[in-house]
Scaffold this active site. Structure first.
Site, short mmCIF file in Angstrom:
data_model
loop_
_atom_site.label_atom_id
_atom_site.label_comp_id
_atom_site.label_asym_id
_atom_site.label_seq_id
_atom_site.Cartn_x
_atom_site.Cartn_y
_atom_site.Cartn_z
N ASP A 293 -20.43 -17.70 28.99
CA ASP A 293 -20.81 -17.26 30.33
C ASP A 293 -20.31 -18.34 31.30
OD1 ASP A 293 -21.77 -15.87 32.45
OD2 ASP A 293 -23.74 -15.50 31.60
C1 BGC Z 1 -23.19 -13.93 34.61
C2 BGC Z 1 -22.38 -12.98 33.78
C3 BGC Z 1 -21.07 -12.65 34.46
C4 BGC Z 1 -20.34 -13.94 34.75
C5 BGC Z 1 -19.00 -13.74 35.42
C6 BGC Z 1 -22.39 -15.12 35.07
O1 BGC Z 1 -23.07 -15.87 36.00
O2 BGC Z 1 -24.31 -14.35 33.87
O3 BGC Z 1 -23.12 -11.81 33.53
O4 BGC Z 1 -20.31 -11.80 33.68
O5 BGC Z 1 -21.14 -14.73 35.59
O6 BGC Z 1 -19.14 -13.33 36.72
#
Ligand code: BGC
Length: 735
Positions: A293
């Site tokens: 993530d």
């Molecule tokens: C979120 C994810 C997301 C990623 C990219 C993160 O902060 O938890 O769900 O896909 O950012 O934007």
């Protein structure tokens, strides 16, 4: 040469290579589309330097990032060898320019994988996933994912960070809106549907994008509903509650997985060898790759398991996390870690292989560029809006309908009141990608069209979503007084749910409840229309309303379905995929809890102990009666197949869709099991007077068995119950 011309030449070159006009001898094996993917992967891998390999394992951003939770300095000079980019554009132009750099100006010409968060639509925004789950129509969910894939891939996106399949039972957690509710089986079914919709029938051609199962795993167990925090998940709960949707997604062919932010009982999801390697890669044989993530690798420092970025990179990578999303840890440290022997060549090659495999499977080497198209060709096509509208209609849940106030048939004067009535933007919900408020049909617009020529609409704003300004109350009251029925539109703003959007209470702000009280005092029947990204605490609003329609955050086409349900044009068919507690203090509350030691005691002294609206609840404008379920055999042996059938009759005067939920209960087991567990559901339209026979084909090893803390499924001799509505039948396994 201009970039477009260069890309033109690039396209020609790629086509020539793909058709192998120079004869197979001179074409490197990895560029030969006729060869099997694995052969191409191996050929390419053995040509790569350490630095080239490491770059494939990194993801940067491209374009203007407007995600407030994920701000970071954009990488200034993006190397053409980069593995992936998060692409914030809405047209392919910029993507193609970068792709040109990768394909034509690097030694090996490995195309870049462009990603974006396409959660419930790219431009044609559909209802939030939690709402979609209430449709109990996985085929429609799949179609909506297909619409998203088409718009995205035509805009230059190859990979979405979806579906989100975190079983979530705490409405305070803002991310409850992004998944499919509280039930593991429902999440598993919708997950497979979404993966198939995103990835399409043919990965290498046409509108499709790679799916990403997230956030692996247990993120929904966030303590107190706060985001990014520790989660206490036992191995038993991991296996029986949080892992099943992921296993389903892997079986459905999801190409990628995203690790989660949460610390799973002391070992963060981003550095967890058990979940990432043991379970996902070894046991389930997932051969795509795992992306971190955003920033989750460097956050291992905040989580207290790594002293610096180098150690964080080492722990994540060796645990099985293949690609670094905007941590700048792998690009900075991985090569040194390999040189120092702390990361093996084998592990490095394994990760690179996984990334390359996905690129080959997606046909990126053959079709690295996205053809140009107009916005009209890409976005908001009538057939796509129709899918969004149908899904919105099927996901709305009629929670209450006292004295059959709905549908509104006789009223001539309808007062429409409240902050949500004319709002457009807030109907989109969080993670609305490139959705725009201007594309949205408001509730008021929908009502105006629906009731044109039949009833007169009046409007009052009433109050804001929050704050203390009551100056609009007087107008709201006078509009309500002059009407036959009031449609009160309350709810949450779009950004009150989603990431980093926890709330300590799931009640609406006091100002909205006050408005409801003022309006209710006028004595006119009130239809409460609720927009939210989570279940709400309705114990004070419920007595004030004769009818309640939960419309969630329905996306671009919510106005017409909400109005259609109010007028009776649409017979509501949504059923809750998440429990609505009586009050926030009941959280966590969910239907598939385990049995208490004293079921008759242990109640709250100050509030009821049962929820206000249960999982599966939802009313409609007709009635269904269930016959006695009939089972093909009451006793069975291992390996047998059993069928249970039930006749359901539409006994009302309108056609309507019924969702039949089949639950299993195992009253005595060596591991105590949930009081009941959903194992099958089917939604079907029944005409007035029609009887439909619904069937549950039971495979005992799959449907009656349970799982232990090591993930082994077991089936014990003894009694099982199959529950359907308020009926049940007993089955007995004999040895
Ligand atoms: C979120 C994810 C997301 C990623 C990219 C993160 O902060 O938890 O769900 O896909 O950012 O934007």
């Amino acid at each position: 040469m201009k970039t477009t011309e260069k890309i033109g030449c690039g396209l020609l070159l790629t086509a020539l290579l793909a058709f192998d006009v120079w004869g197979g001898d001179r074409l490197p094996a990895y560029k030969d589309a006729q060869r099997p993917v694995e052969e191409r992967v191996e050929d390419l891998l053995q040509r790569m330097t350490l630095e080239e390999k490491v770059l494939q394992l990194n993801q940067y951003t491209l374009g203007r990032n407007d995600n407030v939770n994920n701000m970071a300095d954009p990488v200034g000079d993006i190397p053409g060898e980069i593995g992936s980019l998060i692409y914030f554009g809405t047209s392919p132009e910029l993507r193609n320019r970068l792709q040109y750099r990768a394909v034509e100006e690097t030694r090996l010409g490995i195309p870049i994988l462009f990603a974006f968060d396409v959660i419930h639509g790219f431009r044609t925004i559909c209802p939030i996933p939690l709402a979609q789950a209430c449709s109990w129509n996985p085929e429609l969910v799949k179609k909506a994912a297909g619409v998203a894939a088409r718009e995205s891939s035509m805009s230059g996106v190859d990979w979405t960070f979806a579906p989100m399949i975190d079983v979530a039972r705490d409405g305070r957690w803002g991310r409850v809106s992004e998944g499919y509710g509280e039930d593991p089986y429902a999440n598993a079914v919708y997950c497979a549907a979404a993966v198939q919709g995103f990835q399409g029938d043919n990965l290498a051609e046409g509108p499709r994008m790679a799916a990403c199962l997230k956030h692996y795993v247990g993120y929904g167990a966030s303590e107190g509903g706060r985001d990014y925090v520790y989660t206490e998940v036992s191995r038993q709960t991991l296996w029986d509650t949080y892992l099943p949707p992921y296993e389903s997604g892997v079986e459905a062919g999801a190409l990628t997985v995203m690790s989660s932010f949460n610390d799973i009982s002391g070992v963060p999801g981003s550095a967890n060898p058990y979940t990432l390697t043991e379970v996902l890669k070894k046991r389930w044989k997932h051969d795509g790759f795992v992306v971190s993530d955003w920033g989750a690798i460097q956050q291992l420092r905040s989580q207290g398991v790594a002293a610096d970025c180098a150690e964080a990179a080492l722990k994540s990578f060796n645990a099985g996390l293949d690609m670094d999303m905007m941590n700048r840890c792998y690009d900075a440290h991985l090569a040194d870690l390999v040189r120092a022997g702390k990361v093996s060549q084998e592990r490095l090659d394994d990760a690179v292989r996984r990334v390359l495999r996905v690129k080959f499977r997606l046909g990126l080497f053959e079709h690295p560029y996205t053809p140009e198209s107009t916005e009209e060709e890409r976005f908001l096509r009538p057939e796509d809006l129709a899918v969004a509208e149908q899904l919105a209609a099927e996901s709305m849940v009629l929670l209450k309908n006292e004295h059959n106030l709905l549908p509104i048939e006789k009223a001539r004067r309808i007062a429409v009141i409240g902050p949500m009535a004319k709002s457009r933007f807030h109907l989109l919900g969080s993670w609305a990608a490139h959705g725009s408020g201007e594309d949205v049909e408001s509730i008021f617009m929908g009502l105006e069209r629906e009731f044109a020529g039949r009833a007169e609409l009046s409007y009052a704003f009433g109050c804001g979503f929050d704050g203390e300004d009551t100056t609009g109350f007087a107008e709201a009251v006078s509009v309500a007084r002059a009407a036959d029925v009031v449609v009160l539109c309350l709810g949450e703003k779009a950004n009150w749910s989603g990431e980093n959007a926890s709330r300590s209470t799931i009640a609406l702000p006091a100002i909205q409840e006050r408005l409801a009280r003022e309006v209710a005092q006028c004595g006119k029947p009130v239809v409460l229309l609720l927009t939210s990204g989570r279940p709400l605490e309705l114990c004070r609003l419920e007595p004030l309303s004769a009818a309640i329609l939960q419309v969630w955050q329905p996306g671009v086409r919510g106005g017409a379905p909400a109005a259609g349900i109010l007028s009776g044009r649409i017979n509501p068919s949504g059923r809750l995929a998440i429990t609505f507690p009586y009050a926030t203090g009941q959280i966590p509350i969910y239907y598939n809890h385990r049995q208490s030691a004293r079921p008759h005691q242990g109640k709250y002294q100050d509030i009821p102990s049962t929820p206000l609206y249960e999982f599966g609840h939802g009313l409609c404008y007709t009635t269904f009666s269930y016959g006695e379920p009939v089972v093909s055999c009451e006793t069975f042996r291992r390996g047998d197949r059993i069928t249970v059938e039930v006749d359901v009759t539409n006994t009302g005067s309108r056609d309507g869709a019924e969702t039949v939920f089949w639950f299993v209960s195992d009253p005595v087991c060596r591991i105590s099991r949930p009081v009941k567990e959903l194992r099958h559901f089917e939604k079907r339209l029944l005409r007035s007077g029609e009887t439909g026979r619904f069937r549950f084909e039971i495979n005992p090893e799959r449907d009656l068995a349970f799982v232990d803390e090591d993930g082994n499924r077991f089936l014990e001799p003894g009694d099982y119950y199959i529950l359907v509505k308020d009926r049940k039948v007993k089955l007995t396994l004999v040895e």
